[in-house]
Each structure stands twice: as structure tokens, then as C-alpha cells.
Write an enzyme that holds these catalytic residues in place. Sequence first.
Site, mmCIF file in Angstrom:
data_model
loop_
_atom_site.group_PDB
_atom_site.id
_atom_site.type_symbol
_atom_site.label_atom_id
_atom_site.label_comp_id
_atom_site.label_asym_id
_atom_site.label_seq_id
_atom_site.Cartn_x
_atom_site.Cartn_y
_atom_site.Cartn_z
ATOM 1 N N LYS A 171 -12.722 32.977 7.563
ATOM 2 C CA LYS A 171 -11.869 34.162 7.356
ATOM 3 C C LYS A 171 -11.659 34.749 8.739
ATOM 4 O O LYS A 171 -12.484 35.487 9.255
ATOM 5 C CB LYS A 171 -12.572 35.157 6.430
ATOM 6 C CG LYS A 171 -11.647 36.012 5.596
ATOM 7 C CD LYS A 171 -10.677 36.866 6.395
ATOM 8 C CE LYS A 171 -11.304 38.089 6.978
ATOM 9 N NZ LYS A 171 -10.429 38.809 7.942
ATOM 10 N N GLU A 246 -23.531 38.974 14.887
ATOM 11 C CA GLU A 246 -23.321 39.296 16.305
ATOM 12 C C GLU A 246 -22.436 40.532 16.326
ATOM 13 O O GLU A 246 -21.270 40.476 15.952
ATOM 14 C CB GLU A 246 -22.661 38.080 16.986
ATOM 15 C CG GLU A 246 -22.926 38.056 18.459
ATOM 16 C CD GLU A 246 -21.852 38.752 19.206
ATOM 17 O OE1 GLU A 246 -21.960 39.999 19.335
ATOM 18 O OE2 GLU A 246 -20.924 38.086 19.652
ATOM 19 N N CYS A 280 -17.845 41.807 23.247
ATOM 20 C CA CYS A 280 -19.121 42.305 22.722
ATOM 21 C C CYS A 280 -20.151 42.431 23.834
ATOM 22 O O CYS A 280 -20.949 43.345 23.857
ATOM 23 C CB CYS A 280 -19.613 41.392 21.621
ATOM 24 S SG CYS A 280 -19.567 39.660 22.066
ATOM 25 N N GLU A 379 -20.441 52.147 21.665
ATOM 26 C CA GLU A 379 -19.530 51.096 22.125
ATOM 27 C C GLU A 379 -18.087 51.615 22.048
ATOM 28 O O GLU A 379 -17.657 52.111 21.008
ATOM 29 C CB GLU A 379 -19.699 49.868 21.217
ATOM 30 C CG GLU A 379 -19.015 48.639 21.752
ATOM 31 C CD GLU A 379 -19.277 47.398 20.874
ATOM 32 O OE1 GLU A 379 -19.265 47.529 19.650
ATOM 33 O OE2 GLU A 379 -19.475 46.310 21.449
#
Length: 477
Positions: A171, A246, A280, A379
Site C-alpha cells: 500500500k 520506522e 526520517c 519532528e
Amino acid sequence: MKKHFIDGKVAEPHLQQYIDVKNPSTGQVIDQIARGDANDIDDAVKSAKSALYSEWGNKNPIERSRILMNISNIVLKHKDELATIEAQDTGKPIELAKKDIDALARYFEYYAGAADKVHGMSIPYLNDYSVVMLRERVGVVGHIIPWNYPAQMLGRTLAPALAMGNASVIKPAEEACLTSLRFIELATEAGLPKGAVNIVTGYGIEAGAALTAHQDVELITFTGSPQAGVLVQKAAAEHYARCVLELGGKSPQIVFEDADLDKALPSLVNGLVQNAGQTCSAGTRVLVHESIYEKLKTLLAEKFNQLVAGSPESLPDCGPIITEAQYHRVNKFIRECIDSKLPKIAEGKISPDAPQSGFYVAPVIFGPVPRDHKLANDEVFGPVLALMTFKDEADAIELANGTDYGLVASVWSENGARQQRVAKRLEAGQVYINCFGAGGGIELPFGGVRKSGHGREKGFIALEEFSRVKTMINHHG
Ligand code: NAD
């Protein structure tokens, strides 16, 4: 208009609905993708499951290895085409997109080599027993892919899954999935049997959630936000599936007073700016010893003043933000920094040639950032750097480990003993010494701790995630 890819062919979505795909560089609609739902996911999982017991599942390791190598070669043959799709879909500079396609091919090359080299072992036990430990495929693997490195992330999780003989349902992110849809056509041409890889596009809360909740999915690999990661893990727990998560980071680059600043400077900048901060493992916090704060601040300001955000073809330092929604999110974050009187050290520019309708954000650096500030802990996923100070080694370690995240970290120092002391105490999946990112080496195990997730991808060790152990015990007297 793009459809799903299920059981070796293009498949209409049950809902008969499509989602617009925008080019972030221009804000223009460039295509449409199918809106997948639980029915489409069910078709895809059924196809993957049956592939495990037919042509794909019957392949020998060496045959799987050769198919993976063929895929690597065909990807390289179509590198320019795939890179152009990736650049249009994500807005990333074309040179970066080419590197991502190289990485996609490299993942298949690397794991092609591994497919026939994962051994079990024999275990000494009582003399009247023989015991072997087999390492076997897991079954159907669900892959939830993010939009920041769609091609790379596809290779990172799909190649080891296939190497171990699993069958996959992917996906991709609704914001960027065109490369994966072209990839699967090429992989099929390269000899991948039907059902080994299925792709269902659509929204995370719809197609993604259906995939993670599906009873026949045994392992889910997810890369994305911590919030969605928690939902994925909860859904997987409901049917006892394993997860590799992750989930991003707030990664520190620690600059000691004895660091080689000429060497460090490009990494301090590129570690953040690459992919417009939408990485990331971006080095979003530069932690500097207080004695060289002013010096480093001046050097970083010079660099940041020259940075340019622009369209992929103009070879900018960074491209646009992926979507309008993310663009507003990043700008809101920057506004909050300014409103809270955080000193802005420097800011780059948006190229005057960049289309007005694109989602561009000029790279910016703030500092000194207090430890309790939002920018020190949360973040951004945009080109915003926090410069912070520490007073000694212990303080640097405390500051580096002081967020909820722990993905990567770097230590810049010329003192070998200090490099080792600090690196060992950093809570992160990868620690760099006098470098950052190391070219993204596919051979290097990667993953997080705490809010950055768990499990390890990349390298040989990833094959452990995509397989399971069976112990076979024979009593022969
Ligand atoms: P997201 O986590 O919502 O999306 C990532 C992927 O997960 C997409 O494929 C999405 O469709 C899917 N998804 C979303 N909700 C799901 C659910 N409930 N079940 C299953 N799949 C689901 O991320 P986003 O909204 O696109 O971006 C938001 C933030 O996430 C970013 O600002 C950034 O901080 C973070 N992010 C991190 C990474 C990374 O590499 N770690 C990548 C993308 C986004």
C-alpha cells in the site's frame, strides 16, 4: 488513470473511485490513482496467499535470486524513466530521484545475492536426537510505504521479503505511488510470477488500515508517522501479526570543540536540507559545544543564506514539500518558532523561477534553541534546523538522548576515545563518527528505538525480520 495491480494484472477498484495525484513542484494534477478499500485488499491478500503455494512459492532460492537480479537490471535499464516519474510525483530534484532509483536497483541486487545464502543451523543436543533450525518465509507481508522516498522504501522492504520467499501486498502512500505502479510492470516483465507482489493504492485509513487488519497478513512493515505507527501496531496485535516500524526522528549531530568544521559543515547542512527535510533520519538538531557556538553559527548562516528551494529540473538544494497540507504544517511550525521569539539565524531562498503554485519552503536555521522548545523536540519534516549548545561531554549525551526519538546520530570530534565513549552511549539505531548518512548504504542495518520505531531493515540482518525460525527435532534413539 492508474489502477491497482493484483494477481499479475491491472485491477479496477471495487469502489470505482479515483484520487488526484498532484505534482508538488507545480501544484497541478498529473494523474489519478485508484481508491482502494477492504475488498481490494482482500483480493490482493488472497492472490499473495495463493502465490505462496504455486509458481512463486515453488521457486528454489537460486531461482528467486535470479528473478531479483533481473528486477535490479530492468530498473537500471529504465532509470531515467523511473527517476522522472519519481521527481514529478514527489517534487524531489531529478539528481536525487536518480540516486533513489539506483538504490531501488541496488536493494534488489543486494538481496538477490542473499536469497540463497540464509542458512539455518544444526544444534547439538542429547546424543539420541538430531536438531536443525530452519529459517523459513513468514507468509504474506503487508508493506505500508511513505511518500518521502517511495522508490527507495519499496526496495528496502520488498527485496528482502521476496528474497526470503514471502509474497507481498503493498500500500504505497497516496501522495506518491506512481513509481511503484510502473515498477511492478517492469518487475513482471523481469519474470516475477503473478501474486508475488500486489499493489493496492488508496488512503491510509482505508486501504492501509484494511491491510494491517487482514487476518492473513503475517508481517507488516510500516514507515511513516508515529501516530499511524501506533494504529498499525494495534491493528496487527488484533490478529497476532508481527510489525517492523520506522517512525522518524529528531536526530542530533554533535559537534565538539575539536571537530574538523570544514569536514563537518557540508554534512550539517545536507543532513537536513536533502529532500527538503522530509527524511526520517534527517539531522535536524545540531548540538555544538558552547565554546564554538558563534563560530559555527556564522559558518552555518553563510551556507543557509545561499540555499535555494526550486523545481526538480533546476538542480536546487531542495525541492518543494510533498503536499499542500504538509506545506501548511511546516509553515505553521516555522511561524510558531518566530512567534515564540526564537532567534532566526539565516534563511535560504525560493528560486524566482519556481512555479507560484508549488509548495516551496526556504530552508531556515534557528538558534540557540532552548531545550524545552517545540523545535528541540518535535519532528518538523521540513527544512528547519535547530542549533543548540552543550557544555561538556555528559551534557552532549544527555541532550542528544533527550527526545522521545532515537533513529540516527553523529559525533564530530578528532578525539578517538571521545568518539567511542559518546557513540556507545547514544540511543539510536545508527551512529556516525565524522560523517552523516554514509551514502545511505544498503548494507548497513537501520532502524530506531522508542518513538522512532523498532525492528531493523537494510543489511543482511533484515532477512531475520522477513523470516521465521522453525526447530525440527528428531529422536532417532
Ligand atoms: P502517515 O504516517 O499518515 O502515512 C505514511 C503511510 O502510512 C502512508 O502510506 C499512509 O497511507 C499510511 N497510513 C496512514 N494511516 C494509516 C493507518 N491507520 N493504517 C495503515 N496505514 C496508514 O504520514 P503522513 O500523514 O503522510 O505524514 C505525516 C507525518 O508523518 C510527517 O510530517 C512526518 O513527520 C511523518 N512521516 C515520516 C516518514 C518517515 O520516513 N519516518 C515518512 C512519511 C511521513
